[in-house]
Write an enzyme that holds these catalytic residues in place. Sequence first.
Site, PDB file in Angstrom:
ATOM      1  N   GLY A  55     168.945  34.655  58.846  1.00  0.00           N
ATOM      2  CA  GLY A  55     169.056  33.305  59.131  1.00  0.00           C
ATOM      3  C   GLY A  55     167.900  32.699  59.990  1.00  0.00           C
ATOM      4  N   CYS A  79     182.888  37.357  58.963  1.00  0.00           N
ATOM      5  CA  CYS A  79     182.218  36.809  60.047  1.00  0.00           C
ATOM      6  C   CYS A  79     182.957  36.498  61.297  1.00  0.00           C
ATOM      7  CB  CYS A  79     181.495  35.671  59.803  1.00  0.00           C
ATOM      8  SG  CYS A  79     182.567  34.348  58.996  1.00  0.00           S
ATOM      9  N   ASN A 109     180.331  38.435  51.340  1.00  0.00           N
ATOM     10  CA  ASN A 109     181.806  38.548  51.837  1.00  0.00           C
ATOM     11  C   ASN A 109     182.640  37.628  51.642  1.00  0.00           C
ATOM     12  OD1 ASN A 109     180.654  36.892  53.894  1.00  0.00           O
ATOM     13  ND2 ASN A 109     181.923  37.816  55.599  1.00  0.00           N
ATOM     14  N   GLU A 154     174.623  29.476  59.246  1.00  0.00           N
ATOM     15  CA  GLU A 154     176.428  29.852  59.635  1.00  0.00           C
ATOM     16  C   GLU A 154     175.844  31.398  59.721  1.00  0.00           C
ATOM     17  OE1 GLU A 154     178.181  28.305  60.735  1.00  0.00           O
ATOM     18  OE2 GLU A 154     177.925  26.382  59.924  1.00  0.00           O
ATOM     19  N   GLY A 207     174.843  33.990  56.115  1.00  0.00           N
ATOM     20  CA  GLY A 207     174.575  35.257  56.088  1.00  0.00           C
ATOM     21  C   GLY A 207     174.422  35.885  57.614  1.00  0.00           C
ATOM     22  N   SER A 208     173.482  36.876  57.781  1.00  0.00           N
ATOM     23  CA  SER A 208     173.371  37.443  59.031  1.00  0.00           C
ATOM     24  C   SER A 208     172.238  36.571  59.883  1.00  0.00           C
ATOM     25  CB  SER A 208     172.772  38.817  59.015  1.00  0.00           C
ATOM     26  OG  SER A 208     171.636  38.877  58.279  1.00  0.00           O
ATOM     27  N   GLU A 238     176.878  43.163  66.028  1.00  0.00           N
ATOM     28  CA  GLU A 238     177.636  43.096  64.737  1.00  0.00           C
ATOM     29  C   GLU A 238     177.819  44.353  63.911  1.00  0.00           C
ATOM     30  OE1 GLU A 238     177.009  40.180  61.514  1.00  0.00           O
ATOM     31  OE2 GLU A 238     179.047  39.549  61.859  1.00  0.00           O
ATOM     32  N   LYS A 284     171.937  30.407  45.107  1.00  0.00           N
ATOM     33  CA  LYS A 284     171.675  31.797  45.277  1.00  0.00           C
ATOM     34  C   LYS A 284     172.561  32.687  45.831  1.00  0.00           C
ATOM     35  CE  LYS A 284     169.893  35.125  47.429  1.00  0.00           C
ATOM     36  NZ  LYS A 284     170.493  36.273  46.846  1.00  0.00           N
TER      37      LYS A 284
END
Length: 492
Positions: free
Chosen positions: A230, A281, A149, A247, A225-226, A382, A172
Amino acid sequence: MKLTNFFDGKWQDIGEEKYTAVLNPASGEQLAEVRMSTKEDVDLAIAAATKAQKKWALVPAPKRADYLYEIGRLMKEKKEHLAQVLTKEMGKVIEEGRGEVQEGIDMAFYMAGEGRRLFGETTPSELADKFAMSVRAPIGVVGLITPWNFPVAIATWKSFPAIVAGNTFIWKPATETPMMAYEMAKIFEEAGLPDGVANIVFGSGSEVGTAMIEHPDVKVISFTGSTETGSKVAELGGRHLKKVSLEMGGKNAVIVMEDADLSLAVEGILWSAFGTAGQRCTACSRVIVHKDVKKELEVKLLEQMEKLTIGDGLDESVKIGPVINKKALDKIHSYIKIGQEEGANLLVGGNVLEEGDLANGNYYAPTLFTDVKPNMRIAQEEIFGPVVSLIEVGSLEEAIEVNNGVKFGLSSSIFSRDVNKVFRAQRDLDTGIVYVNAGTTGAEIHLPFGGTKGTGNGHRDSGVAALDVYTEWKSIYVDFSGKLQRAQIDTE
Ligand code: NAD
């Protein structure tokens, strides 16, 4: 165009070749093909980064920073091109694409400045003729895993502090958005960054991400990421005793009090709920509104939502672009049924957009639910799309309780003209970022960025705080007394 890995200062095309298509979410058009790398690619890239790091750590920090100044300059020169590529592969509207590239440029110059700071501490020793100080030392090779995103900004939040602090990195990027990483690799190359300092390996999280986390020479994993992914990264990283900075997701709320400037609140909500099609986010996905102004806010929001233009983000007149892919479209849409079954009232939206050209892309109608209860799934999970839930409350205390009653803690906002309410709110809102009289998005790169609870694990991207992820504190004692002086014992 085929996107291949970049490591050891070279474009690599070795071993078994497997590629996957990169699609424009606005049109479905194929933009490129990207390499799906193997563990062998990762091992080679890490070997190059490990070799380069020893030399890189010995380059004086102001000199390391000179490369960042050059990278920032090149990004500035290519800003429009980068923004166009970003919008094509990710879908956000071009104005936001430019903003995201600018964030990367700002980060380059800000972190370059750290080359002449990287402050440690000097402090008196408890012993005579002894000197004490602490310095920031590089950690080694760091692994960066980023989401689709913010395909360039987040990578700069991580790679630039890593570089200036004397580390080398393997990055990555998300498979959906490799083109910005490819563009950045070209910039690293043009800036003359020594071979092996910046390394990019494309591929899946399960293969490339896992190989990075498990590799003994990678000392730090910085992940965005999600929360679901994570947690897996933290678990695997924990087993290998890695320093893991996470994060993750958010369920951010705008609080609108009875004394708020409602027109300003509506502007703030629209920008933070529907910008990037709700895929930030920090996106506002809950509006917590005082009962005295609920009806008026609903009316104003509906009026303004009607005016939102939706389409290909390259069209300057468009305000909302597509969502990233069909899978995201399905996920977002599934929450409409969930919300309705739970008793929420769908005021507008709730459908995939398929008229005319929109049928070729992944477009979702800006959606507003009202009469949402704080414990409903649409108010807890989310959704990561243009879907907002309005929750009515009777007081500031209740608003804060509702805001804090989710598993995430990234960003929150309050609209109020009452200084007492505002100060109480900024103290009690349990999020890493709080905005007053602005929406839930709009972070600046020189402040720490990150969240509490399910959003993070105590680390921060951005600001000086980011350096804590990429450095070790080393304490140094220099005794010039010429005799053995024992701490805590020879102090008299
Ligand atoms: P994601 O978790 O699906 O993927 C993120 C990255 O992790 C990708 O590069 C992916 O390939 C990789 N990955 C997947 N499985 C992995 C594994 N098992 N091991 C290692 N890596 C793996 O997230 P996404 O869909 O790309 O991004 C959206 C999410 O990111 C949202 O939840 C959003 O809130 C969050 N996000 C958070 C912040 C923040 O700073 N807090 C910023 C942007 C996005």
